[in-house]
Design an enzyme around this catalytic site. Sequence first.
Site, short mmCIF file in Angstrom:
data_model
loop_
_atom_site.label_atom_id
_atom_site.label_comp_id
_atom_site.label_asym_id
_atom_site.label_seq_id
_atom_site.Cartn_x
_atom_site.Cartn_y
_atom_site.Cartn_z
N ARG A 1 57.49 -1.24 24.15
CA ARG A 1 58.93 -1.24 23.89
C ARG A 1 59.62 -2.33 24.69
O ARG A 1 59.14 -2.80 25.70
CB ARG A 1 59.53 0.12 24.25
CG ARG A 1 59.12 1.26 23.33
CD ARG A 1 59.82 2.56 23.71
NE ARG A 1 59.52 2.99 25.07
CZ ARG A 1 60.34 2.85 26.11
NH1 ARG A 1 61.53 2.30 25.94
NH2 ARG A 1 59.98 3.27 27.30
N LYS B 1 60.78 5.79 18.64
CA LYS B 1 61.62 6.13 19.78
C LYS B 1 63.10 5.95 19.49
O LYS B 1 63.94 6.61 20.11
CB LYS B 1 61.21 5.31 21.01
CG LYS B 1 59.87 5.76 21.60
CD LYS B 1 59.87 7.25 21.94
CE LYS B 1 58.60 7.68 22.65
NZ LYS B 1 58.53 9.14 22.87
N ARG C 1 47.28 2.02 20.92
CA ARG C 1 47.82 3.27 20.35
C ARG C 1 47.18 3.59 19.01
O ARG C 1 46.71 2.71 18.28
CB ARG C 1 49.33 3.13 20.14
CG ARG C 1 50.14 2.96 21.41
CD ARG C 1 50.50 4.30 22.00
NE ARG C 1 51.32 4.18 23.19
CZ ARG C 1 51.94 5.19 23.76
NH1 ARG C 1 51.85 6.40 23.23
NH2 ARG C 1 52.65 5.03 24.85
#
Length: 528
Positions: A56, A198, A319
């Site tokens: 992020r 998110k 991920r």
Amino acid sequence: MNTVEVSNELHELVNGNNVSVQLSVPQLVEKVLHRNEGVLSSTGAVKAETGKYTGRSPKDKYIVEEELSKDKIAWGSVNEPISQDAFLKLYHKVIQHLKEKDEIFVFKGFAGADKKTRLPIQIVNEYAWHNLFVHQLFIRPDKDELAEHDAQFTVISAPNFKADPAVDGTKSETFIIISFEYKTVLIGGTEYAGEMKKSIFSVMNYLLPEQDILPMHCSANVGKEGDVALFFGLSGTGKTTLSADPNRKLIGDDEHGWSSNGVFNIEGGCYAKCIDLSRDKEPQIFDAIRFGAVLENVVLDAETRVADYSDKSLTENTRAAYPIDAIDNIVNPSIAGHPNTIIFLTADAFGVLPPISKLSKEQAMYHFLSGYTSKLAGTERGVTSPEATFSTCFGSPFLPLPATVYAEMLGQKIDEHNANVFLVNTGWTGGEYGVGSRMKLAYTRAMIHAAFEGDLNNIETVKDSIFGLDIPLHVPGVPDEVLQPHKTWSDHSAYLKKAKELAGKFRDNFLKFDHVSFEIKEIGGPIQ
């Protein structure tokens, strides 16, 4: 540009000739391969790379300063304002950018498994693999739900559109902008798919409290008797490992809401770290990475396409995204009753917090607001000894409202539903990191099992003199001396020094919470 004009521009975009809506998983996989966005792993998962942004970009995240929300937002380094004019100009540019593409992709679904309170969302993607990602991460509608779907929030993701900071009012080429008035998240300049997940969580953290629902960054599971447990914890504390219990069904692994009806998963999938993943350590995650799953920045063997989960050459933040029904032992739908047990996990590398302690409501609010764990030596350049890390409510980057809003809601729900709260240290014992040893997983499991069974509800405790925590004197399956940290250190003066050091860090961190009662502020205990 008013809301009607923005709505019309969006409607024109998602109904354009270049738009593919609600493609199936096989169709999206075909698109990914045809467009050379990724390759298939040996298990059939799509593997894609995110370029220079492998995580992020919190410094490039903004909330539009609008009449609707400006007095509610906790403005600061986490929630930075951007003008409505800057947002609308970028919005128009991104829309035009996407209109010029040969093909873009739209997913329609929901955030929130509770049908009474779920948020209908749509996500517009420049990349097919991003659309596959959101298809697996959010809640997928059936045909009847899709026919009646009316999106109340839209994410528009254009990785190849890069902002010009001098013109667009951003800090860099990257931007993640939330507008609550226009019910839009605008993302550009980054290929990291986690921004979409998110950003919707941030939206839910704003919307749910208005419905008296507590949004939570936690995992959740349920036992055979219907008893519900929540697990809060930052990276490295064991949240995923401990919530994946063969004797309990998984509700969800990351984001939940707690309403008057109970707990529900916000998502329809899992976004698991897979660095050093193995079937032995995490069999459920390992076996979920099959056709339809998405691997981010995982290195594959060039010939066999077998994933090398130990390879960190692209990033440590590798991920895997997959639908929750890729896990066998789940609750379906992802809803359950009110929590009986709440676990706050911390990996204390100072080696001074008890392995388990029972918290009062006030202590729970204090440690919820603190959100403590340790950053270990060697994990980042320049970190030579353990550093205390605090993330408010175990999810600081995703909280648009003042932290006390969430803490007060937690306190009320603990009272209302008589939930038992425990602080569990999965970190070090017998000394700090480098001197002591990591708490045995078998001991941690035994302590958590005792909490589930109610064995610790009325047990005899001793109060820790530094942190004011109530430590059980006996826990089945755990040696008594392990329960009290000072008894595990060979050098008592060294223990006191480290304990006081950490207590001081707790108190320094808590100074930022202005609107908290004196009773809660003093939970950390006096520094002696």
